[in-house]
Design an enzyme around this catalytic site. Sequence first.
Site, PDB file in Angstrom:
ATOM      1  N   GLY A   1       0.859  -1.190  -0.085  1.00 51.56           N
ATOM      2  CA  GLY A   1      -0.102   0.149   0.286  1.00 51.56           C
ATOM      3  C   GLY A   1       0.772   1.273  -0.067  1.00 51.56           C
TER       4      GLY A   1
ATOM      5  N   PRO B   1       5.427   4.426  -0.263  1.00 54.08           N
ATOM      6  CG  PRO B   1       6.499   3.641  -1.986  1.00 54.08           C
ATOM      7  CD  PRO B   1       6.448   4.823  -1.171  1.00 54.08           C
ATOM      8  CB  VAL B   2       3.961  -0.010   2.887  1.00 52.98           C
ATOM      9  CG1 VAL B   2       4.403  -1.082   4.032  1.00 52.98           C
ATOM     10  CG2 VAL B   2       3.800   1.061   3.709  1.00 52.98           C
TER      11      VAL B   2
ATOM     12  CG  ASP C   1      -3.532   9.672  10.807  1.00 50.33           C
ATOM     13  OD1 ASP C   1      -4.930  10.119  10.512  1.00 50.33           O
ATOM     14  OD2 ASP C   1      -3.104   9.506   9.829  1.00 50.33           O
TER      15      ASP C   1
ATOM     16  N   GLY D   1       1.213   8.914   3.417  1.00 45.22           N
ATOM     17  CA  GLY D   1       1.754  10.217   3.175  1.00 45.22           C
ATOM     18  C   GLY D   1       3.044  10.186   3.371  1.00 45.22           C
ATOM     19  CG  PHE D   2       6.975   7.386   5.216  1.00 43.23           C
ATOM     20  CD1 PHE D   2       7.631   8.049   6.069  1.00 43.23           C
ATOM     21  CD2 PHE D   2       7.476   6.615   4.675  1.00 43.23           C
ATOM     22  CE1 PHE D   2       8.930   7.762   6.482  1.00 43.23           C
ATOM     23  CE2 PHE D   2       8.852   6.141   4.608  1.00 43.23           C
ATOM     24  CZ  PHE D   2       9.486   6.835   5.567  1.00 43.23           C
TER      25      PHE D   2
END
Length: 817
Positions: free
Chosen positions: A502, A508-509, A620, A505-506
């Site tokens: 997925g 992709p993982v 968050d 904001g950081f």
Amino acid sequence: MRRQSLKDGDVIFSEGKRFAFGFFSVGTSKLRYVGIWYAQVSEQTVVWVANRDHPVNDTSGHIKFSSRGNLCVYATVNGTEPVWSTDVVDTISEPALVAKLSDSGNLVLLDPLTGKSFWESFNHPTNTFLPFMKFGYTRQDGLDRFMTSWRSPDDPGFGNFTYRIDRRGFPQMMMYKGPSIWWRSGSWTGQRWSGVPEMTNKFIFNVSFVNNPDEVSIIYGVLSPSVITRMVLNETGILQRFTWNGRDKKWIGFWSAPEEKCDNYNHCGLNGYCDPTSPDKFECTCLPGYEPKKPQDWSLRDASGGCKRRDVASVCNGKEGFAKLKRVKVPNTSAVSVDMNITLKECEKRCLRNCSCVAYASAYHEIEDGEKGCLTWHGDMLDTRTYLTSGQDFYLRVDKSELARWNGNGSSGKRKLVFILISFIVVVMLLMIILFCFIRRRRQSSRQRKPLSTFASSSFDLEDSFILDNLEDKSRNRELPLFELSTIAAATNNFSFRNKLGAGGFGPVYKGVLPNGMEIAVKRLSTNSGQGMEEFKNEVKLISKLQHRNLVRILGCCVELEEKMLIYEYLPNTSLDYFIFREEHRAELDWPKRMGIIRGIARGMLYLHQDSRLRIIHRDLKASNVLLDNDMTPKIADFGLARIFGANQIEGSTNRVVGTYGYMSPEYAMDGQFSIKSDVYSFGILILEIITGNKNSTIYEESSNLVGHIWAQWEKAEARGIVDTLMDAETYDVSEVMKCVHIGLLCVQESASDRPDMSSVVFMLGHNAIDLPSPKHPAFTVGRKRSVTNGGSSCNWPSGETGSSFNDVTLTNVEGR
């Protein structure tokens, strides 16, 4: 293949057996197609299809030459009308053509005596672009080589997306969805397409671009014959480049487009440009000299209406100049004027003399001689964006006052200030790195260090790296394992698209597997993410110092070259939203599991607010930021937006509201006030979502959201009806579920002072018989109160009016996630 026919089941190989030609089927379909696929790849990968829209129904098909020399596909042995043909021009008196499949994957019809080619599959691409295939068009005969997506993964018929070189203006690649432009590569810079910064690897690829009176085309080759690579336009409109990993026997994706908001064509409307690193967190901005046509839409982060000239009368008065945008993918070049024989300075003078000229740029800016040619724009400009480290200079015509604003206090001046600050920070960080290396070498020479991880190349001290002098208890500072980039690249199959879990904001993982078999999750900082660098430092600073069974565990990080990554434990059950918001998975969550998840999240939040040595406000908390392990134990994740509070601090404020709509407390969303009670509000939303299986954003007949619906049922004493119907009624005690609904409503009360803290919530969840206070009206629902007070701040409605929903409130500087 000469004059003999080829029946279904027969296969022709290229000379080196790299490719195969024959009949095939796709997926579970029994329909038969004729095409070319990789013979050296264990996973059948089709690269070209002949009869895309005319499959053969069974295995009766044949391939043979017609009497006129065409290669044809027939549905039966004795068929007279082919379902597909090469359509060779009938100029051969005695047809004697042969079909030959080359090791590059090209099927060619040629005269065996002269070697003359009459037809080749490379001139008729399907959804795949192979090395040494020519892509583009010839001007005289009109032959156009372009890609078309499949209709679906199981249907190679003509799909909705095409990718081709635009015939208008200055050459650029265009992807279309039907008749509409979907993505644009940008113009040719001399070395690559301007909108493809990654197209720079000269050690793997050799690219040749031709733009002359005869043709406009591009060919790319691979420098090593052992590299098996392809570019595919898939059925969803994503262009992907793959290489074959022979060791793991699978394709690895290493580039795709479009990938982010600024890649979407014309994302910011006419005369707007997209900047993913914009400091105000809205990526769209008007070009210098322009202003939004519909300012009210821009305040809602909708730039589709575009921009207009701020003062049309002052554009051509002899007092204007040019504002320079750096690192830009220049606007659509379909309608530009092109002159390849003048310099950039002459281009500026020409544009200045022509009142219709609104901007100019060099045609080729990445060639050995510097810059070459002149492009001028006349009229509205479309699809401009900026990059961090690539792109070219773009010059816009503005009046004198606008130029002063741009070079002084305007955006350019801000960029200059930012550049100066960044330069200063870089110098300081370099000095810090040098100092750190010196200190670390001294330490290593004085004592033998025991390695913290089998696969970590080294470690770095958090306080040395990020100067966290403000953190308490420095003597207990831990070291975080530092992984080598090569280790992480190998673990994720070179950040394969298939390994992608997925994005946030950081960035992709990816899922990865270390050499010892340990599964990991890799958060990779996006190169275009301005927020991501803040999140990176924040997560390293916070979560490395936090340890709790209900918080996700960090294993290390990677900081090498331009890469910055965080390495976490991999949790196979993904995130909570995957279960509670999907009917096919919600039934797996009986009440004991849901109650265990609620209690686990509560304990994790209590640890952050009270029990850890740092007081942390998460800011968050939401379903997608709660991960689940094998035992469905919840683990709170994503601390990129978290804030540290002092021991006696209870609230803070900010001008930049970040978080997720639907989970934000009213005092935070409207006034920027955040505290442990704003986290409690998010937790309350989460409880109600877990019980009902619905998102808070769900709209109901009597209310604008889930909370309003639950409150309406609660007031009518009909709250039992909100419980998820997919949950087996025999697995839960109604009184316990209603107690959790009660606690959820207490957490989402409008006034922060009315909400319980997490210690009270954990106590209430852990005791069966307990008298709970009556909840007051929740926030962001129909009939909300006129004023909200939290720590001295208030939000008052005009006399006689009530707000009806969150959407009725004007928010500024809000970053939704």
